[in-house]
Design a protein around this motif. Sequence first.
Motif, PDB file in Angstrom:
ATOM      1  N   PRO A   5     -22.675 -24.605  12.820  1.00 24.07           N
ATOM      2  CA  PRO A   5     -22.295 -24.054  14.132  1.00 24.07           C
ATOM      3  C   PRO A   5     -21.108 -24.835  14.696  1.00 24.07           C
ATOM      4  CG  PRO A   5     -24.334 -25.305  14.301  1.00 24.07           C
ATOM      5  CD  PRO A   5     -23.982 -25.249  12.849  1.00 24.07           C
ATOM      6  N   VAL A   6     -20.119 -24.116  15.139  1.00 24.94           N
ATOM      7  CA  VAL A   6     -18.886 -24.767  15.609  1.00 24.94           C
ATOM      8  C   VAL A   6     -18.635 -24.555  17.092  1.00 24.94           C
ATOM      9  CG1 VAL A   6     -17.757 -24.661  13.374  1.00 24.94           C
ATOM     10  CG2 VAL A   6     -17.498 -22.761  14.953  1.00 24.94           C
ATOM     11  N   LEU A   7     -19.548 -23.908  17.778  1.00 23.34           N
ATOM     12  CA  LEU A   7     -19.320 -23.602  19.188  1.00 23.34           C
ATOM     13  C   LEU A   7     -19.114 -24.861  20.018  1.00 23.34           C
ATOM     14  CD1 LEU A   7     -19.183 -21.478  21.416  1.00 23.34           C
ATOM     15  CD2 LEU A   7     -21.629 -21.769  21.713  1.00 23.34           C
ATOM     16  N   ASP A   8     -19.939 -25.869  19.797  1.00 22.05           N
ATOM     17  CA  ASP A   8     -19.804 -27.101  20.586  1.00 22.05           C
ATOM     18  C   ASP A   8     -18.477 -27.793  20.313  1.00 22.05           C
ATOM     19  OD1 ASP A   8     -22.254 -26.690  21.755  1.00 22.05           O
ATOM     20  OD2 ASP A   8     -23.327 -27.835  20.224  1.00 22.05           O
ATOM     21  N   ASP A   9     -18.075 -27.854  19.024  1.00 22.10           N
ATOM     22  CA  ASP A   9     -16.785 -28.466  18.680  1.00 22.10           C
ATOM     23  C   ASP A   9     -15.631 -27.681  19.288  1.00 22.10           C
ATOM     24  OD1 ASP A   9     -17.782 -30.577  17.281  1.00 22.10           O
ATOM     25  OD2 ASP A   9     -17.611 -29.621  15.321  1.00 22.10           O
ATOM     26  N   LEU A  10     -15.723 -26.382  19.209  1.00 23.78           N
ATOM     27  CA  LEU A  10     -14.654 -25.538  19.728  1.00 23.78           C
ATOM     28  C   LEU A  10     -14.553 -25.649  21.242  1.00 23.78           C
ATOM     29  CD1 LEU A  10     -12.650 -23.713  18.352  1.00 23.78           C
ATOM     30  CD2 LEU A  10     -14.176 -21.798  18.696  1.00 23.78           C
TER      31      LEU A  10
END
Length: 124
Positions: A38-43
């Motif tokens: 999941p990349v939402l937090d990084d993005l």
Amino acid sequence: KSGVSLTRSLECSLGVIEYLPYLKKLEAISGELKNGEPVLDDLCSQVWMTPMVRQFLKVGVRGGNLEIMIEQASDFCEEELMHDLKKIHIILTPMLILFVGIVVGIVVMELFLPLFQAQNMINI
């Protein structure tokens, strides 16, 4: 709508981004996305993302309609940019007119001052 996957669009973006910190971060996000992480937090932790765009992305991921929300975020950012450009235009236009007026005034003074001095010499 476009038929281009998120990973492919990130790869295309990496080809045009020249600012090294953004490039490195997007490369990391692209790698995580390819690995299925999941990349939402990084993005959303990116400095260049406005809070409104972060909300668009979070809603898109949670609702399963990320493509629509990215498009809406893009439209929002475009409207915001156009609004900011209009404000800059409103501020710069009078300043530019004033600057041109001062330059023209200086040129006119430089042209006519010797003529007035010559006329004073003839009258003396």
